[in-house]
Design a protein around this motif. Structure first.
Motif, PDB file in Angstrom:
ATOM      1  N   GLU A   1      16.652  14.991  15.466  1.00  0.00           N
ATOM      2  CA  GLU A   1      15.983  14.192  14.398  1.00  0.00           C
ATOM      3  C   GLU A   1      14.954  14.249  13.904  1.00  0.00           C
ATOM      4  O   GLU A   1      13.900  14.359  14.846  1.00  0.00           O
ATOM      5  CB  GLU A   1      16.319  12.650  14.794  1.00  0.00           C
ATOM      6  CG  GLU A   1      16.092  11.393  13.905  1.00  0.00           C
ATOM      7  CD  GLU A   1      16.179  10.183  14.474  1.00  0.00           C
ATOM      8  OE1 GLU A   1      15.197   9.647  14.866  1.00  0.00           O
ATOM      9  OE2 GLU A   1      17.522   9.557  14.492  1.00  0.00           O
ATOM     10  N   MET A   2      14.483  14.137  12.517  1.00  0.00           N
ATOM     11  CA  MET A   2      13.346  14.198  12.024  1.00  0.00           C
ATOM     12  C   MET A   2      12.843  13.052  11.403  1.00  0.00           C
ATOM     13  O   MET A   2      13.595  12.447  10.528  1.00  0.00           O
ATOM     14  CB  MET A   2      13.041  15.322  11.120  1.00  0.00           C
ATOM     15  CG  MET A   2      11.653  15.597  10.508  1.00  0.00           C
ATOM     16  SD  MET A   2      11.470  17.099   9.495  1.00  0.00           S
ATOM     17  CE  MET A   2       9.862  16.859   8.721  1.00  0.00           C
ATOM     18  N   THR A   3      11.559  12.466  11.775  1.00  0.00           N
ATOM     19  CA  THR A   3      11.308  11.268  11.107  1.00  0.00           C
ATOM     20  C   THR A   3       9.971  11.379  10.639  1.00  0.00           C
ATOM     21  O   THR A   3       8.974  11.861  11.094  1.00  0.00           O
ATOM     22  CB  THR A   3      11.294   9.967  12.213  1.00  0.00           C
ATOM     23  OG1 THR A   3      12.290   9.879  12.792  1.00  0.00           O
ATOM     24  CG2 THR A   3      10.835   8.877  11.516  1.00  0.00           C
TER      25      THR A   3
ATOM     26  N   THR B   1      18.706  16.545  23.243  1.00  0.00           N
ATOM     27  CA  THR B   1      19.009  17.045  24.549  1.00  0.00           C
ATOM     28  C   THR B   1      17.945  17.677  25.528  1.00  0.00           C
ATOM     29  O   THR B   1      17.994  17.868  26.460  1.00  0.00           O
ATOM     30  CB  THR B   1      19.848  18.104  24.254  1.00  0.00           C
ATOM     31  OG1 THR B   1      19.356  19.134  23.364  1.00  0.00           O
ATOM     32  CG2 THR B   1      21.040  17.625  23.609  1.00  0.00           C
ATOM     33  N   ASN B   2      16.790  17.822  24.804  1.00  0.00           N
ATOM     34  CA  ASN B   2      15.615  18.397  25.604  1.00  0.00           C
ATOM     35  C   ASN B   2      14.305  17.762  24.935  1.00  0.00           C
ATOM     36  O   ASN B   2      13.586  18.309  24.018  1.00  0.00           O
ATOM     37  CB  ASN B   2      15.655  19.968  25.346  1.00  0.00           C
ATOM     38  CG  ASN B   2      14.574  20.764  26.280  1.00  0.00           C
ATOM     39  OD1 ASN B   2      14.005  19.983  27.150  1.00  0.00           O
ATOM     40  ND2 ASN B   2      14.395  21.879  25.928  1.00  0.00           N
ATOM     41  N   ALA B   3      13.515  16.990  25.877  1.00  0.00           N
ATOM     42  CA  ALA B   3      12.654  16.197  25.302  1.00  0.00           C
ATOM     43  C   ALA B   3      11.400  17.107  25.118  1.00  0.00           C
ATOM     44  O   ALA B   3      10.335  16.921  24.599  1.00  0.00           O
ATOM     45  CB  ALA B   3      12.167  15.161  26.336  1.00  0.00           C
ATOM     46  N   ALA B   4      11.355  18.416  25.873  1.00  0.00           N
ATOM     47  CA  ALA B   4      10.325  19.107  26.030  1.00  0.00           C
ATOM     48  C   ALA B   4      10.203  20.190  24.637  1.00  0.00           C
ATOM     49  O   ALA B   4       9.334  20.490  24.142  1.00  0.00           O
ATOM     50  CB  ALA B   4      10.619  20.199  27.037  1.00  0.00           C
ATOM     51  N   ASP B   5      11.347  19.842  23.673  1.00  0.00           N
ATOM     52  CA  ASP B   5      11.099  20.427  22.344  1.00  0.00           C
ATOM     53  C   ASP B   5      10.795  19.289  21.177  1.00  0.00           C
ATOM     54  O   ASP B   5      10.733  19.738  20.270  1.00  0.00           O
ATOM     55  CB  ASP B   5      12.533  20.975  21.798  1.00  0.00           C
ATOM     56  CG  ASP B   5      12.936  22.118  22.903  1.00  0.00           C
ATOM     57  OD1 ASP B   5      11.847  22.863  22.993  1.00  0.00           O
ATOM     58  OD2 ASP B   5      13.892  22.587  22.626  1.00  0.00           O
ATOM     59  N   ASP B   6      10.276  18.126  21.822  1.00  0.00           N
ATOM     60  CA  ASP B   6       9.916  17.280  20.545  1.00  0.00           C
ATOM     61  C   ASP B   6       8.649  17.559  20.396  1.00  0.00           C
ATOM     62  O   ASP B   6       7.703  18.340  20.989  1.00  0.00           O
ATOM     63  CB  ASP B   6       9.712  15.656  21.482  1.00  0.00           C
ATOM     64  CG  ASP B   6      11.155  15.108  22.078  1.00  0.00           C
ATOM     65  OD1 ASP B   6      12.116  15.721  21.359  1.00  0.00           O
ATOM     66  OD2 ASP B   6      11.032  14.149  22.504  1.00  0.00           O
ATOM     67  N   ALA B   7       8.214  17.431  19.174  1.00  0.00           N
ATOM     68  CA  ALA B   7       6.928  17.868  18.485  1.00  0.00           C
ATOM     69  C   ALA B   7       6.513  16.790  17.413  1.00  0.00           C
ATOM     70  O   ALA B   7       7.275  15.887  16.851  1.00  0.00           O
ATOM     71  CB  ALA B   7       6.970  19.156  17.791  1.00  0.00           C
ATOM     72  N   GLU B   8       5.178  16.790  16.988  1.00  0.00           N
ATOM     73  CA  GLU B   8       4.837  15.733  15.803  1.00  0.00           C
ATOM     74  C   GLU B   8       3.293  16.206  15.494  1.00  0.00           C
ATOM     75  O   GLU B   8       2.822  17.004  16.111  1.00  0.00           O
ATOM     76  CB  GLU B   8       4.546  14.443  16.348  1.00  0.00           C
ATOM     77  CG  GLU B   8       3.666  14.280  17.852  1.00  0.00           C
ATOM     78  CD  GLU B   8       2.261  14.123  17.398  1.00  0.00           C
ATOM     79  OE1 GLU B   8       1.479  14.804  18.109  1.00  0.00           O
ATOM     80  OE2 GLU B   8       1.905  13.629  16.415  1.00  0.00           O
TER      81      GLU B   8
END
Length: 320
Positions: A228-230, A268-275
């Motif tokens: 998801e992109m916000t 599925t993988n919080a390590a791939d979250d970015a901002e």
């Protein structure tokens, strides 16, 4: 008979004199009672600062750049209340014009758009818009990461004395030129947005504008499920007229600020979250034609605008 002719001549002379006096007292601003052909041409330059806490972008190398832009709007009435407006906009960074491009920094974006609306200048406006264009957040020169998009939506304005309330909502979908019609990982897809704007007119030629936008869509679309992109964007702007500048004469000028927060969430993988966030301060000039003031343009002329969809769509590149 002579008395009758003399009386008629006197009455006619008095009527002509009264009509002339009324015309002399008529203000030019009062002549506009309906929609008019009008437009704007705007240029700006600004300084942008980036920041990130995720560590996934390359802003440690270079987190600032200069940006510039030019846009045009033309509003054409189709009757007493109907009108169409056409928009064009180009925004670019100084790095996009040199060989010193850096990965993840904004390069350029452009859009073309059109609006159809019904408007009562005393109360409200209702209409719809469509737009297409492209954006680039990468340093590649082969076009593979230049993200195309299209956007459609509805919009409305409400007028209350010195205030204009402007709301927009719609759908955006993007892809890269190299992958069309396939779905690209980094492109914002299947997204919905809402935008609100408030304009306060301190006088006919001075205006403060505040705005806020929210975007929610998908990224990493080749994965199942997609991430998801916000996007949350906010801004402020002050327009006024400086009279009697050398050579330029009376000049419409503005100063503005725009900020945005971009975030990707992988289910599925919080390590791939970015901002990341960006902030831009800008100054510019606006040339208006067809109307006599900033407020008159807002109510009778080219009052509509569009977000910079190209920046939104291509922002997935630095989030990867």
């Amino acid at each position: 008979m002579k008395r009758l002719m003399a009386s008629s001549a006197l009455a006619l002379a008095l009527a002509v004199s009264a009509n002339s006096a009324t015309a002399a007292d008529f203000e030019p601003e009062e002549a506009i009672r309906g929609l008019v052909i009008s437009g704007e041409v705007e240029t700006f330059s600004g300084f942008m600062v980036y920041g990130s806490e995720s560590g996934d972008t390359e802003y440690d190398e270079d987190d600032t750049q200069f940006v510039s832009g030019v846009l045009g709007r033309l509003s054409l009435p189709l009757g007493d209340n109907l009108s169409v407006q056409m928009d064009g906009e180009l925004e670019y960074s100084t790095t996009s014009l040199t060989d010193e491009k850096q990965d993840d920094l904004f390069q350029h974006s452009f859009l073309f758009g059109g609006h159809v609306s019904w408007r009562d200048p005393e109360t409200a406006l209702f209409g719809g818009f469509a737009s297409f264009g492209s954006g680039d957040h990468d340093d590649d020169n082969d076009g593979a990461d230049r993200f195309d998009f299209y956007a459609v939506g509805a919009e409305a304005q409400f007028y209350l004395d010195d205030l204009t309330f402007y709301v927009q909502g719609g759908y955006i979908d993007g892809a890269t030129r190299a992958s069309v019609p396939q779905i690209d990982d980094d492109s914002l897809r299947d997204a919905f947005f809402g935008r609100g704007v408030v304009r306060w007119f301190m006088n006919e030629d001075s205006r403060v504008q505040l705005e806020f936008a929210y975007v929610d869509g998908d990224i990493d679309n080749n994965e199942n499920p997609a991430s998801e992109m916000t996007i949350i964007e906010w801004g402020a702007r002050y327009d006024t007229v400086i009279p009697g500048l050398p050579i330029l004469g009376d000049s419409n000028v503005f100063v503005g600020y725009r900020g945005a927060h971009y975030e990707k969430n992988d289910p599925t993988n919080a390590a791939d979250d970015a901002e990341f966030v960006d902030h831009i301060i800008m100054v510019g000039f606006t040339h208006r034609f067809g109307t006599q003031s900033i407020k008159e343009t807002d109510r009778y002329g080219a009052t509509l605008d569009l977000p910079n969809f190209g920046r939104w769509v291509s922002a997935g590149e630095p989030l990867e």
